[in-house]
Design a protein around this motif. Sequence first.
Motif, mmCIF file in Angstrom:
data_model
loop_
_atom_site.group_PDB
_atom_site.id
_atom_site.type_symbol
_atom_site.label_atom_id
_atom_site.label_comp_id
_atom_site.label_asym_id
_atom_site.label_seq_id
_atom_site.Cartn_x
_atom_site.Cartn_y
_atom_site.Cartn_z
ATOM 1 N N LYS A 102 0.793 -1.490 -0.383
ATOM 2 C CA LYS A 102 0.022 -0.042 0.264
ATOM 3 C C LYS A 102 0.734 1.178 0.286
ATOM 4 O O LYS A 102 2.137 1.053 0.555
ATOM 5 N N PRO A 103 1.167 2.406 -0.952
ATOM 6 C CA PRO A 103 1.584 3.449 -0.602
ATOM 7 C C PRO A 103 1.520 4.296 0.370
ATOM 8 O O PRO A 103 0.602 4.110 1.315
ATOM 9 N N VAL A 104 2.781 4.888 1.009
ATOM 10 C CA VAL A 104 2.287 5.076 2.262
ATOM 11 C C VAL A 104 3.600 6.509 2.277
ATOM 12 O O VAL A 104 3.433 7.361 2.807
ATOM 13 N N SER A 132 -1.909 4.108 -6.466
ATOM 14 C CA SER A 132 -3.124 4.172 -5.246
ATOM 15 C C SER A 132 -4.387 2.493 -5.885
ATOM 16 O O SER A 132 -4.921 2.342 -4.843
ATOM 17 N N ASP A 174 8.853 3.526 -1.939
ATOM 18 C CA ASP A 174 7.547 2.892 -0.790
ATOM 19 C C ASP A 174 8.160 1.943 -0.078
ATOM 20 O O ASP A 174 7.705 1.349 1.000
ATOM 21 N N THR A 212 8.331 1.578 4.276
ATOM 22 C CA THR A 212 7.688 0.692 4.730
ATOM 23 C C THR A 212 8.224 -0.157 5.558
ATOM 24 O O THR A 212 8.120 -0.180 6.440
ATOM 25 N N VAL A 219 2.138 0.913 10.817
ATOM 26 C CA VAL A 219 2.611 2.123 9.466
ATOM 27 C C VAL A 219 1.210 2.836 8.896
ATOM 28 O O VAL A 219 -0.138 1.641 9.119
ATOM 29 N N THR A 272 -0.551 4.444 5.837
ATOM 30 C CA THR A 272 -0.868 4.617 4.876
ATOM 31 C C THR A 272 -1.612 5.550 3.993
ATOM 32 O O THR A 272 -2.110 6.071 4.523
ATOM 33 N N SER A 276 -4.390 7.143 2.125
ATOM 34 C CA SER A 276 -5.795 6.360 1.905
ATOM 35 C C SER A 276 -6.230 6.238 0.545
ATOM 36 O O SER A 276 -5.641 7.028 -0.215
ATOM 37 N N CYS A 315 -5.535 9.799 -1.995
ATOM 38 C CA CYS A 315 -3.776 9.448 -3.337
ATOM 39 C C CYS A 315 -4.783 10.699 -4.683
ATOM 40 O O CYS A 315 -3.819 10.581 -5.725
#
Length: 242
Positions: A113-115, A123, A181, A185, A194, A196, A198, A202
């Motif tokens: 998942k993007p952080v 996304s 990313d 993470t 962590v 992320t 959403s 995004c």
Amino acid sequence: MMSEQELREQLATCTRIFAMQGMIGVFGHVSVYQPDRKTVLITPGMGSNKGSLEAKDMVATGLDGKPRRGTEGPPVEWPIHTALHGARSDALAVAHLHTPYATLFSIAKREFKPVTLQGAIFSDGVPLYPEAQLITNPARGETLLKSIGNKRAVLLRGHGIVVVGQNLPEVLFASLVLEDDAKKTLQAATLGEVGTISPQECKTFGAEIALERRAQRAWNYFCSLEARWDKQASTGRSELFP
Ligand SMILES: [Zn+2]
């Protein structure tokens, strides 16, 4: 539209940048597609020195993987590239890499998942190609297409990643972001849970700054670093987000 020679040069430069960044080595390959000629230009296979590739070293093939001229064939996992180029008009450039951090997500049973804000380009998530095998024939290429769907990247289980884009600067940028990313993470997880970015966050970020502009800026920046790189493995390394 770029000429074949310009595409060859851009492909060589892109691959040297991946080498400079420690993201490609003995294994891994990058390609770009010319739809009007149905020609794939791809980096040479296993063991070639990716840090010193030039335009003339690129292998030209059809979508069947057969070389357009000469006897040198493409890397054994050429069906990754031909499957994507043949099926998706938004996959004119494809990178298959075994980068140190993103590959961990093909091993750990943990969804990517993007952080970070730049990670917003992922996304929609990064799906997993479930088979622990090299993609060495068109049937496996078809399975890869099913796994990636319309997404920007896919993880290959216990193996590496595939990233697609409209052009090579976009693939370079997206690959750098995915790796960054993944690394962040892992590092953030040592501090605790962590957080992320959403899907809505995004989307908002993506609407504020065009991907094309970000990709082009990063391309220019890394090209200037590569131009003065001394070609020794990893000595030119620089982070996208230092
Ligand atoms: Zn591979």
